[in-house]
Design an enzyme around this catalytic site. Sequence first.
Site: not given
Lengths: 113, 113
Positions: B30, B86, B95, B99
Amino acid sequence: MDCIFCKIANGEVPGEFLYRDAKVFAVKDINPQAPIHYLVMPIEHIPSVADLAPERLPIVAELMRVANHLAEKEGISKRGYRLVINCRREGGQAVPHLHMHLLGGRALLGKLG
Amino acid sequence: MDCIFCKIANGEVPGEFLYRDAKVFAVKDINPQAPIHYLVMPIEHIPSVADLAPERLPIVAELMRVANHLAEKEGISKRGYRLVINCRREGGQAVPHLHMHLLGGRALLGKLG
């Protein structure tokens, strides 16, 4: 094969191995961008991740295993670290032998490239 | 489970899936940092790569497979791209659901963090 990482792997060019097994080895990045900046790579010469045939994809899990092992050994597992694989020209890949960067030892910036 | 990525995966929060199979899905970041900036992740909630038990390591090869597929689909395989994972605080993980970032569409900078 005129590849510097192959030459390090086969001993033609001296290098300090942080890790080595039958498939994977790790060395320090010669231009470190963080207190810990290692390169984890397959012994086999694969130019980039874009060249990975489907049957070779498991090598990426092996690179991850070794990166996690080194992060644990260096005491940065809990603090955190970053893994980067640059692919080809626009990805900023400097040496055409697939390698995973492991960076840590300080808070890394949010900018990814 | 109060995890935004789990909620996107299970449909509780709407999201545009760029890819989805039984194990892996991909969405746009996003806050894109490049013309192409996608997130590829397991449907299973694994907080970070440091939390990957050895038997779960193959999921990383699955993420790689999907990232390569999306790079091919977007026409950036030959030009190149960057993959970033990360891990935890100092790695800049925003988050806590594992991912992989796929960035491309322009020449990425040499600075990795």
